[in-house]
Design a protein around this motif. Sequence first.
Motif, PDB file in Angstrom:
ATOM      1  N   SER A 178       1.648  13.026  12.982  1.00 38.20           N
ATOM      2  CA  SER A 178       1.804  11.638  12.527  1.00 38.20           C
ATOM      3  C   SER A 178       3.081  11.470  11.701  1.00 38.20           C
ATOM      4  CB  SER A 178       0.599  11.203  11.684  1.00 38.20           C
ATOM      5  OG  SER A 178       0.656  11.777  10.388  1.00 38.20           O
ATOM      6  N   GLY A 179       3.535  12.550  11.075  1.00 37.19           N
ATOM      7  CA  GLY A 179       4.703  12.491  10.210  1.00 37.19           C
ATOM      8  C   GLY A 179       4.418  11.873   8.847  1.00 37.19           C
ATOM      9  N   LEU A 180       3.188  11.397   8.617  1.00 37.40           N
ATOM     10  CA  LEU A 180       2.858  10.737   7.361  1.00 37.40           C
ATOM     11  C   LEU A 180       2.614  11.772   6.265  1.00 37.40           C
ATOM     12  CD1 LEU A 180       2.362   7.961   6.030  1.00 37.40           C
ATOM     13  CD2 LEU A 180      -0.055   8.241   6.597  1.00 37.40           C
ATOM     14  N   GLU A 181       3.299  11.581   5.135  1.00 41.39           N
ATOM     15  CA  GLU A 181       3.154  12.467   3.992  1.00 41.39           C
ATOM     16  C   GLU A 181       2.907  11.641   2.742  1.00 41.39           C
ATOM     17  OE1 GLU A 181       6.470  15.116   3.662  1.00 41.39           O
ATOM     18  OE2 GLU A 181       6.006  16.102   5.557  1.00 41.39           O
ATOM     19  N   ALA A 182       2.462  12.312   1.692  1.00 46.56           N
ATOM     20  CA  ALA A 182       2.205  11.633   0.422  1.00 46.56           C
ATOM     21  C   ALA A 182       2.798  12.468  -0.700  1.00 46.56           C
ATOM     22  CB  ALA A 182       0.712  11.438   0.219  1.00 46.56           C
ATOM     23  N   TYR A 183       3.318  11.771  -1.691  1.00 47.55           N
ATOM     24  CA  TYR A 183       3.971  12.410  -2.828  1.00 47.55           C
ATOM     25  C   TYR A 183       3.289  11.943  -4.113  1.00 47.55           C
ATOM     26  CZ  TYR A 183       7.637  13.495  -6.224  1.00 47.55           C
ATOM     27  OH  TYR A 183       8.325  13.973  -7.303  1.00 47.55           O
ATOM     28  N   GLY A 191       0.794  -1.222   0.000  1.00 47.51           N
ATOM     29  CA  GLY A 191       0.000   0.000   0.000  1.00 47.51           C
ATOM     30  C   GLY A 191       0.823   1.266   0.000  1.00 47.51           C
ATOM     31  N   GLU A 192       2.135   1.154  -0.157  1.00 48.12           N
ATOM     32  CA  GLU A 192       2.994   2.337  -0.177  1.00 48.12           C
ATOM     33  C   GLU A 192       2.892   3.100  -1.489  1.00 48.12           C
ATOM     34  OE1 GLU A 192       6.827   0.809   0.747  1.00 48.12           O
ATOM     35  OE2 GLU A 192       6.366   0.629   2.871  1.00 48.12           O
ATOM     36  N   PHE A 193       2.478   2.414  -2.562  1.00 44.71           N
ATOM     37  CA  PHE A 193       2.274   3.066  -3.846  1.00 44.71           C
ATOM     38  C   PHE A 193       0.868   2.744  -4.322  1.00 44.71           C
ATOM     39  CE2 PHE A 193       2.014   2.907  -8.463  1.00 44.71           C
ATOM     40  CZ  PHE A 193       2.454   4.178  -8.792  1.00 44.71           C
ATOM     41  N   LEU A 194       0.151   3.775  -4.717  1.00 42.76           N
ATOM     42  CA  LEU A 194      -1.198   3.601  -5.256  1.00 42.76           C
ATOM     43  C   LEU A 194      -1.261   4.299  -6.608  1.00 42.76           C
ATOM     44  CD1 LEU A 194      -3.168   4.473  -2.005  1.00 42.76           C
ATOM     45  CD2 LEU A 194      -2.740   2.203  -2.929  1.00 42.76           C
ATOM     46  N   ALA A 195      -2.076   3.783  -7.504  1.00 42.29           N
ATOM     47  CA  ALA A 195      -2.218   4.381  -8.821  1.00 42.29           C
ATOM     48  C   ALA A 195      -3.684   4.646  -9.123  1.00 42.29           C
ATOM     49  CB  ALA A 195      -1.623   3.458  -9.886  1.00 42.29           C
ATOM     50  N   TRP A 196      -3.929   5.746  -9.807  1.00 42.19           N
ATOM     51  CA  TRP A 196      -5.256   6.084 -10.310  1.00 42.19           C
ATOM     52  C   TRP A 196      -5.153   6.148 -11.827  1.00 42.19           C
ATOM     53  CZ3 TRP A 196      -3.854   7.236  -5.494  1.00 42.19           C
ATOM     54  CH2 TRP A 196      -4.817   7.253  -4.489  1.00 42.19           C
ATOM     55  N   VAL A 197      -6.176   5.682 -12.497  1.00 40.68           N
ATOM     56  CA  VAL A 197      -6.206   5.758 -13.955  1.00 40.68           C
ATOM     57  C   VAL A 197      -7.573   6.258 -14.401  1.00 40.68           C
ATOM     58  CG1 VAL A 197      -4.519   3.900 -14.268  1.00 40.68           C
ATOM     59  CG2 VAL A 197      -6.945   3.356 -14.303  1.00 40.68           C
ATOM     60  N   ALA A 198      -7.581   6.898 -15.560  1.00 42.89           N
ATOM     61  CA  ALA A 198      -8.835   7.300 -16.193  1.00 42.89           C
ATOM     62  C   ALA A 198      -8.920   6.530 -17.505  1.00 42.89           C
ATOM     63  CB  ALA A 198      -8.841   8.807 -16.455  1.00 42.89           C
ATOM     64  N   GLU A 199     -10.079   5.949 -17.751  1.00 43.76           N
ATOM     65  CA  GLU A 199     -10.291   5.153 -18.954  1.00 43.76           C
ATOM     66  C   GLU A 199     -11.405   5.744 -19.816  1.00 43.76           C
ATOM     67  OE1 GLU A 199      -9.325   0.562 -17.888  1.00 43.76           O
ATOM     68  OE2 GLU A 199     -11.280   1.325 -17.233  1.00 43.76           O
ATOM     69  N   VAL A 200     -11.227   5.621 -21.101  1.00 42.64           N
ATOM     70  CA  VAL A 200     -12.264   5.950 -22.073  1.00 42.64           C
ATOM     71  C   VAL A 200     -12.326   4.777 -23.043  1.00 42.64           C
ATOM     72  CG1 VAL A 200     -12.994   7.501 -23.909  1.00 42.64           C
ATOM     73  CG2 VAL A 200     -11.877   8.431 -21.863  1.00 42.64           C
ATOM     74  N   ASP A 201     -13.482   4.162 -23.144  1.00 43.01           N
ATOM     75  CA  ASP A 201     -13.654   2.999 -24.031  1.00 43.01           C
ATOM     76  C   ASP A 201     -12.588   1.932 -23.776  1.00 43.01           C
ATOM     77  OD1 ASP A 201     -15.878   4.175 -25.227  1.00 43.01           O
ATOM     78  OD2 ASP A 201     -14.629   5.201 -26.713  1.00 43.01           O
ATOM     79  N   PHE A 221       3.304   6.956  -0.256  1.00 44.82           N
ATOM     80  CA  PHE A 221       3.306   7.363   1.148  1.00 44.82           C
ATOM     81  C   PHE A 221       4.711   7.211   1.703  1.00 44.82           C
ATOM     82  CE2 PHE A 221      -1.188   6.204   0.779  1.00 44.82           C
ATOM     83  CZ  PHE A 221      -1.775   7.272   1.431  1.00 44.82           C
ATOM     84  N   PHE A 222       5.085   8.110   2.602  1.00 41.11           N
ATOM     85  CA  PHE A 222       6.334   7.911   3.326  1.00 41.11           C
ATOM     86  C   PHE A 222       6.230   8.568   4.693  1.00 41.11           C
ATOM     87  CE2 PHE A 222       6.835  11.707   0.841  1.00 41.11           C
ATOM     88  CZ  PHE A 222       7.488  12.588   1.675  1.00 41.11           C
ATOM     89  N   GLN A 223       7.045   8.084   5.584  1.00 39.08           N
ATOM     90  CA  GLN A 223       7.013   8.519   6.978  1.00 39.08           C
ATOM     91  C   GLN A 223       8.193   9.428   7.265  1.00 39.08           C
ATOM     92  OE1 GLN A 223       4.460   7.358   9.126  1.00 39.08           O
ATOM     93  NE2 GLN A 223       5.209   9.020  10.395  1.00 39.08           N
ATOM     94  N   ARG A 224       7.901  10.597   7.783  1.00 38.48           N
ATOM     95  CA  ARG A 224       8.933  11.520   8.267  1.00 38.48           C
ATOM     96  C   ARG A 224       8.824  11.580   9.777  1.00 38.48           C
ATOM     97  NH1 ARG A 224       9.686  16.671   4.298  1.00 38.48           N
ATOM     98  NH2 ARG A 224      10.371  15.433   2.544  1.00 38.48           N
ATOM     99  N   SER A 225       9.804  12.161  10.397  1.00 40.20           N
ATOM    100  CA  SER A 225       9.698  12.382  11.835  1.00 40.20           C
ATOM    101  C   SER A 225       8.551  13.334  12.094  1.00 40.20           C
ATOM    102  CB  SER A 225      10.993  12.995  12.376  1.00 40.20           C
ATOM    103  OG  SER A 225      12.062  12.113  12.169  1.00 40.20           O
TER     104      SER A 225
END
Length: 105
Positions: free
Chosen positions: A36-41, A4-14, A25-29
């Motif tokens: 929480s230190g939790l960030e997302a890129y 679950g550290e990497f997630l992907a979204w896609v858009a589809e047409v036909d 996701f990654f954890q910082r101090s």
Amino acid sequence: MPSGEFLAWVAEVDSQIVATSGLVFFQRSPYNDNLSGLEAYILNVYTIPMWRRQRIATALLKEIISFLRATEAKRLWLYTTEDGKRIYEKLGFVSTSKEIEMVWY
């Protein structure tokens, strides 16, 4: 990825993928504004040229932001091109000296 550290979204047409975006996701101090230190890129935001300017990337980003607000992550950030910068700013991202970010508390 199963962790679950990497997630992907896609858009589809036909049944064809026309746009994508990834999230890591990654954890910082912990720090005052993010105990929480939790960030997302965000990475790899891409729309096939013939599908650009139809707000598909914006729709993907709105989905990502909505998803993140239900997590413990308190900062979402990315590096962007000048062409992409306006999309992110319209969604509430703010430029810093090196990147563009969105923070909520």
